[in-house]
Design a protein around this motif. Structure first.
Motif, PDB file in Angstrom:
ATOM      1  N   THR A 144       0.882  -1.155   0.000  1.00  0.00           N
ATOM      2  CA  THR A 144       0.000   0.000   0.000  1.00  0.00           C
ATOM      3  C   THR A 144       0.920   1.204   0.000  1.00  0.00           C
ATOM      4  N   VAL A 145       0.652   2.161  -0.868  1.00  0.00           N
ATOM      5  CA  VAL A 145       1.474   3.367  -0.950  1.00  0.00           C
ATOM      6  C   VAL A 145       0.561   4.580  -0.766  1.00  0.00           C
ATOM      7  N   VAL A 146       0.941   5.447   0.165  1.00  0.00           N
ATOM      8  CA  VAL A 146       0.163   6.640   0.500  1.00  0.00           C
ATOM      9  C   VAL A 146       0.886   7.859  -0.054  1.00  0.00           C
ATOM     10  N   GLN A 147       0.235   8.504  -1.016  1.00  0.00           N
ATOM     11  CA  GLN A 147       0.781   9.738  -1.584  1.00  0.00           C
ATOM     12  C   GLN A 147       0.491  10.905  -0.641  1.00  0.00           C
ATOM     13  N   ASP A 148      -0.748  10.989  -0.166  1.00  0.00           N
ATOM     14  CA  ASP A 148      -1.171  11.980   0.821  1.00  0.00           C
ATOM     15  C   ASP A 148      -2.454  11.458   1.459  1.00  0.00           C
ATOM     16  N   LEU A 149      -3.090  12.240   2.305  1.00  0.00           N
ATOM     17  CA  LEU A 149      -4.286  11.770   3.007  1.00  0.00           C
ATOM     18  C   LEU A 149      -5.423  11.395   2.073  1.00  0.00           C
ATOM     19  N   GLU A 150      -5.478  11.985   0.918  1.00  0.00           N
ATOM     20  CA  GLU A 150      -6.577  11.728  -0.007  1.00  0.00           C
ATOM     21  C   GLU A 150      -6.260  10.663  -1.044  1.00  0.00           C
TER      22      GLU A 150
END
Length: 185
Positions: A144-150
């Protein structure tokens, strides 16, 4: 005035990290579902990230270099990376932490069975080392990769790695030949 200053400080300490972007604390990604612990839906578009591995085959004890990298200049702030058998839902093997932007996680009571972000700095690439366990079948690295909160992507997969189960592979994943000469006198 002093009370007002304390209130402003407390407000900023609690809410400012969420307002400005990826929270500094209490943000984690679940070991099983690979979902972040906040309310947002994963992206359905093709992820702008790639998982690269140093070998296609492995033996127990082999060390495989695994790189999670942004394909564009988008970067990422958070991630969870695991090795899982094809159709499996439990991490296998362990990670050796080699990048200061990463930290090991304990999933299913196994230390370093997953690797995650050590900070919320924007990263273009992180590299870690995975140590192959015994008795596993074909597997993939999944993230899972999170770019930002959205914006985050769940289930990004590497190519499939296959166990070789051969005695002629050394700890680096490269084969070494054994030559035996039999002399009959």
């Amino acid at each position: 005035m002093r009370r007002h200053s304390c209130f402003v400080f407390l407000f900023c300490a609690i809410f400012l990290p969420r307002i400005l972007g990826f929270p500094q604390t209490n943000t984690s990604i679940d070991c099983d579902s690979l979902l972040p612990n906040y309310e947002a839906e994963p992206q359905t578009s093709a992820p702008p990230y790639l998982i690269a591995v140093s070998f296609d085959n492995f033996e127990p004890g082999n060390e495989i270099q695994v790189t999670l990298e942004a394909l564009k200049d988008v970067g990422f702030k958070g991630f969870n990376l695991q090795a899982r058998e094809i159709e499996g839902d439990v991490p296998v093997g362990t990670f050796k932490i080699t990048d200061p932007n990463t930290k090991g996680l304990e999933c299913h009571n196994v230390t370093n069975s997953a690797v995650s972000h050590a900070n919320s700095d924007v990263k273009q690439k992180v590299t870690t080392t995975w140590i192959a366990p015994r008795d596993v079948r074909d597997l993939q690295f999944i993230a899972t990769v999170v770019q930002d909160l959205e914006k985050f992507w769940v289930g990004i997969q590497s190519k499939t790695l296959t166990p070789t189960h051969s005695e002629s592979v050394n700890g680096t994943g490269k084969s070494k030949r054994r030559v035996c000469f039999e002399c009959i006198c």
